[in-house]
Structure formats: C-alpha cells, structure tokens
Scaffold this active site. Structure first.
Site, PDB file in Angstrom:
ATOM      1  N   SER A 314       0.975  -1.330  -0.058  1.00 60.09           N
ATOM      2  CA  SER A 314       0.002   0.352  -0.227  1.00 60.09           C
ATOM      3  C   SER A 314       0.863   1.138   0.056  1.00 60.09           C
ATOM      4  CB  SER A 314      -0.715   0.153   0.916  1.00 60.09           C
ATOM      5  OG  SER A 314       0.253   0.502   2.568  1.00 60.09           O
ATOM      6  N   HIS A 342      -4.923  -5.399   0.954  1.00 57.31           N
ATOM      7  CA  HIS A 342      -5.298  -3.936  -0.903  1.00 57.31           C
ATOM      8  C   HIS A 342      -5.805  -5.148  -1.428  1.00 57.31           C
ATOM      9  CE1 HIS A 342      -4.404  -1.091   0.978  1.00 57.31           C
ATOM     10  NE2 HIS A 342      -3.146  -1.843   2.472  1.00 57.31           N
ATOM     11  N   LYS A 374     -11.480  -2.724   3.177  1.00 53.25           N
ATOM     12  CA  LYS A 374     -10.693  -2.358   1.932  1.00 53.25           C
ATOM     13  C   LYS A 374     -12.135  -2.318   0.703  1.00 53.25           C
ATOM     14  CE  LYS A 374      -7.043  -1.873   3.743  1.00 53.25           C
ATOM     15  NZ  LYS A 374      -6.556  -2.458   5.739  1.00 53.25           N
TER      16      LYS A 374
END
Ligand SMILES: Cc1ncc(COP(=O)(O)O)c(C=O)c1O
Length: 521
Positions: A314, A342, A374
C-alpha cells in the site's frame, strides 16, 4: 516493451483512450488500452510463469532531486537547531516545544532525534494529517475545518464543514463505502434484528447464524475449503501468525510488509529473516540458506518455513510476484501466507484478488488472509485455506478465542457486498465496479505519466504513489490540493525512506472520469 494485444474493435478516441465497440462503462468513459509508456523499468515475463506482462516501475530518484532533497532536510535541521537555541533563550515566542517546569526531572520518554524531528520538522506540516472527516468516505467526503493558532501544536474546530472534497485517500476500492443502497439497507435490517454488538466470543455465546453464513461465503469467494472471520484485520495477522509458527520455525518476510504482519512475526517467537521487497533472488537466497544451514548452532532443520507477503503493497503500489513466490515455496517445501488486504476485490477479472489476477490455483497459497476494511467498505479480517488449518485456528488463535465476534450489521455489509461482487445479487453491478476500478487505475496512471510525474508501482495497482521527494513539498502538496477541494494522503519519513516522500492516491470504482480529470487538472 511488451504490451497486451489490442482488443478487437478498439477505436482511437479524442481523449487518448481507445474504446471497444461495446466497452462503455458506468462512469462515462470507455474501456481503454494502455498508452505507449516510456518510464516502465521492470518488465517481467519470467520463464513462462506469468500468463500476462507484469509491468512495474520504480524509477530511481534523479541525482539532482536526491541532492536537493538532502539539502532541504539539511536546511530544516539547521533551522531546527537554531530554533531550539532561540527557545532555550526564550527568544522564540511559541514555547510549546520546551519542557514544562513540572516535567524537568523526568527521564525523557522519547529518543532525542525523534523528539527533534517531531518538534522541528513534523510540526510544520502536522496539519496534513489526522483531519476528521464527517461523512461516508465515498468518492467525495466532508471534512471538518480546523485552524491552529500555535503553529500546529493544537487545533481548533471552526464549526464549518468543508463539503464535497474529492476523496483520493480512502481504501474504498469498489465504492461500497456508502450510506445508501443495497448494503446499507441490508445492514440496517440486520441491525434492527440482531443489534450492534454480540457481547461474547465465537466459542461462547457470540456465534451467530450470520457469522456461519459469512464464513461459508468467504470460502466460496476465495475458492478454498474453509474460512474464518475476525473482528479486526490487524489482529487477524498479529494474532494468527503466532498460532501457526513459533520457536524453531523460520519466517521469511518482505521488507515492506505491513506492521500487523511484522507484529505477528515478532510475537510468534520464530526466527525472522527479511528479504528485499518483491525480490525473488533475495527470497531464494534466504530459502537456500535456511535449507542448507538449518537452525543456528544446532543445525537442525527448521520446523517450518513460512513466507509472508502481501498482494498489493500500500505504500509502493507494487503487486507481489506471486507466480514466482509459489514456485519457490514449492521448490523449497515451505509455506506461504498471503495478506490480500489491498488486493481482494481490487484485482482479478472478478475481484478474487491477486491469485485470480495471475490465474493461479488458490490451493497453492497455504494461508489466504485479507481484510474487509477496503473493498468491502466494512470492518474485520479473514483467513481462508484447508479445513484442517481453519479448524486449528478456531481453537488456537487468540483473536478467535478471546475476542468478541464481528458486529452483525458489519457482517451483513460484508455478505451483501461480497454477493454483489460475485453476481449473486442477480445484477452485474459488482462486476462493473471491478472493471471500473481497473479502468480508472489505468487511466489515472497513464495521465499522471503523461503529465511527467514519477509514479511508482504496478500498472494495475489502484494504489498510486506520486513521488514528491522534497520535504517542503509534503505539506505544500497536501495543502494546495485541499485548497482545490481534493483530499489526498501525503507520506514522508519515517514512513518512507528519507528521499522518497510521496503523495498516495487510492482509486475507487466510485470515481467518475470527471472526478479523476478534476484531480488531474
Ligand atoms: C497489508 C495490510 N494488512 C493488514 C491491515 C490491517 O487491516 P485493518 O485496517 O482492517 O485492521 C492493513 C491495513 O491497512 C494492511 O494494509
């Protein structure tokens, strides 16, 4: 440079995107092809392991920029010492950075340099972080206005709300962070039926039918035998790794792994060795070494070797070289723990993550971990894998045994969004979101490159780090973007190497082309 073949029927377009005849997408633009690209440095098609080109760019810091960045830090440091001197002699008016009289006899709580860095460098741009938002973190967001009258030592709220700031900072990859629509309605219904809290652990009175439904769905989504859900993504890593490995085991960890993986590795008591970020030579060297030499002193073989990697990193926007990692783990008979925080939802033709992105078999990953914070717009984490693994974790993982189970409306948000991605809601909305994110990613990355910025990472990564380098630019970039109603995350030392400060854009399927163009202008 290798490029995917053009889609049949692709038409050149005025905006530089090419469009497929029936490729129109939700957000007002047409599925495009990547533009010719001059800055890609690493192109891998390694030994047939990859079914498609793997394009990742990490342009080295230009020499002049590196020198100017060091000079910038040098000047700030000199001014820091000067201001410390002025504070000591009470010449500087703001005395917040000096020790209070009543604390003078205490041993310092922080290291000297951290203290110096905080009061003289970080404080100057502290307004760039921790800003409270007061709306759902969708494509646009509302922020509370803050002012500081003491050079960022304290902040006051003016009571004004800055409305409709373009949100380029939340991990809302698929746009499911919403307060309207199917997920919200389903979550609200479950809230009225079950309440917000469970007040117990899974093993006691906190095991709801909803939890069981969620876990079966996760297992189906990932294509694994079984799965378990946890209340917190961070704890999923930090509490499950110690349940899997311990003394006499070896962990091989990517140098840029998330803090939750690092903490889990440290808590486990296993020996930890670090390999260079996404560098397969470095990983193989450690694996070879581990097999040849075994444990230090005794030379006994390691009980287990566990490789820890993430799907998308990330801060770098890089994608793990999973086909090579899997080949190595098989060659050296070790285990693989993959954190898809992610990448789940954000990669792969149907959002199944990095395993699907590379066209691999989920069975080749021993521990599939991910979070719901997320792409699913919710909270919590999961682990998926073989049934024996999950049954073992249900009994031995601290976050399974000692933590209260997931809140029911949160569970429902995950179930509804996951079913939507899978198309089990009877619509194509989820699939369109996955495609839209991929399209937004390629478009935004291409436009930034055309504008001459140095950006890091994989061309398919929705995390887009834009390099700022110089310390003065960290605050300036964040403030100037906010003046233009664009909220963006800026990152500097110690979260990045000293000369690699950056702004980090997180793209979302909820971003329209108009939003992206406004951010780019
Ligand atoms: C790679 C990775 N793993 C784990 C976590 C922790 O997840 P959560 O924030 O859902 O607790 C994060 C958080 O950003 C992450 O980036």
């Amino acid at each position: 440079m290798e490029r995917p073949a053009a889609e049949p029927g692709a038409q050149p377009r005025a905006n530089g995107c090419s469009g497929a005849a029936h490729g129109a997408l939700r957000n007002g633009y047409v599925r495009g092809l990547p533009a010719p690209d001059t800055q890609i440095h690493h192109i891998v098609h390694n030994g047939g392991l990859y079914k498609k080109p793997f394009n990742e760019a990490f342009e080295e810091t230009p020499m002049l920029v590196a020198v100017l960045t060091y000079v910038g830090y040098g000047v700030l440091t000199l001014f820091g010492y000067l201001r410390d001197f002025l504070r000591q002699w009470k010449i500087e008016k703001c005395q917040n950075a000096t020790e209070r009289e009543e604390q003078k006899d205490f041993v310092p709580l922080y290291q000297d340099f951290e203290n110096f860095y905080t009061r003289n460098l970080y404080m100057r741009i502290r307004d760039s972080w921790n800003r409270p938002i007061c709306s759902v973190p969708g494509a646009k967001v509302d922020m509370m206005e803050r002012v500081s009258h003491d050079y960022n030592w304290t902040f006051m709220y003016t009571g004004r709300v800055i409305k409709d700031i373009i949100n380029m900072g939340s991990y809302n990859y698929l746009g499911f962070a919403q307060n309207t629509g199917a997920c919200q309605e389903a979550a609200a219904k479950v809230l009225s039926q079950y309440g917000a809290g469970v007040c117990s652990t899974r093993q006691e009175m906190g095991n709801l039918d909803k939890h069981e439904e969620l876990e079966k769905l996760i297992a189906r989504f990932l294509g694994v035998e079984s799965a378990m859900a946890y209340g917190m993504g961070f704890a999923t890593n930090s509490m499950n790794i110690p349940a899997l490995v311990g003394k006499g085991c070896l962990i091989l960890s990517d140098e840029l792994n998330h803090a939750s993986l690092v903490l889990g590795a440290r808590l486990s008591g296993a020996t930890i060795r670090i390999f260079k970020h996404n560098n397969m030579q470095s990983l193989e060297k450690l694996l070879k070494d581990a097999i040849v030499h075994g444990q230090p002193r005794t030379r006994r073989p390691w009980k287990k070797i566990l490789i820890l990697v993430e799907g998308i990193y990330s801060m770098e926007g890089s994608i793990v070289r999973l086909p090579e990692v899997i080949a190595l783990k098989k060659k050296y008979k070790s285990y693989l723990y993959l954190d898809e925080a992610h990448s789940i939802g954000a990669l792969g033709p149907s959002g199944r993550g990095v395993v699907e992105y590379f066209g691999l078999n989920p069975e080749d990953v021993d521990v599939m971990m991910g979070t719901f914070t997320k792409s699913f717009g919710a909270a919590g984490g999961y682990i998926g894998g073989k049934k024996e693994l999950i049954d073992y974790l249900r009994t031995y993982s601290h976050s399974a045994v000692y933590a209260a189970s997931l809140s029911p409306p949160v569970v429902e948000q995950i179930i509804t969004s996951m079913k939507c991605i899978m198309g089990e809601d009877g619509s194509t909305f989820g699939k369109e979101c996955v495609q839209q994110l991929a399209e937004n990613t390629r478009y935004f990355r291409r436009r930034l490159k055309e504008m001459g910025f140095i950006i890091y990472g994989n061309e398919d990564s929705p995390v887009v780090p834009l390099m700022l380098y110089m310390p003065a630019k960290i605050g300036a970039f964040g403030r100037e973007m906010l003046k233009r109603n664009i909220g963006v995350v800026v990152v500097g030392f110690p979260a990045t190497p000293i000369i690699e400060s950056r702004a980090r854009f997180c793209l979302s399927a909820a971003h329209t082309k108009e939003i992206l163009d406004t951010s780019l202008c």
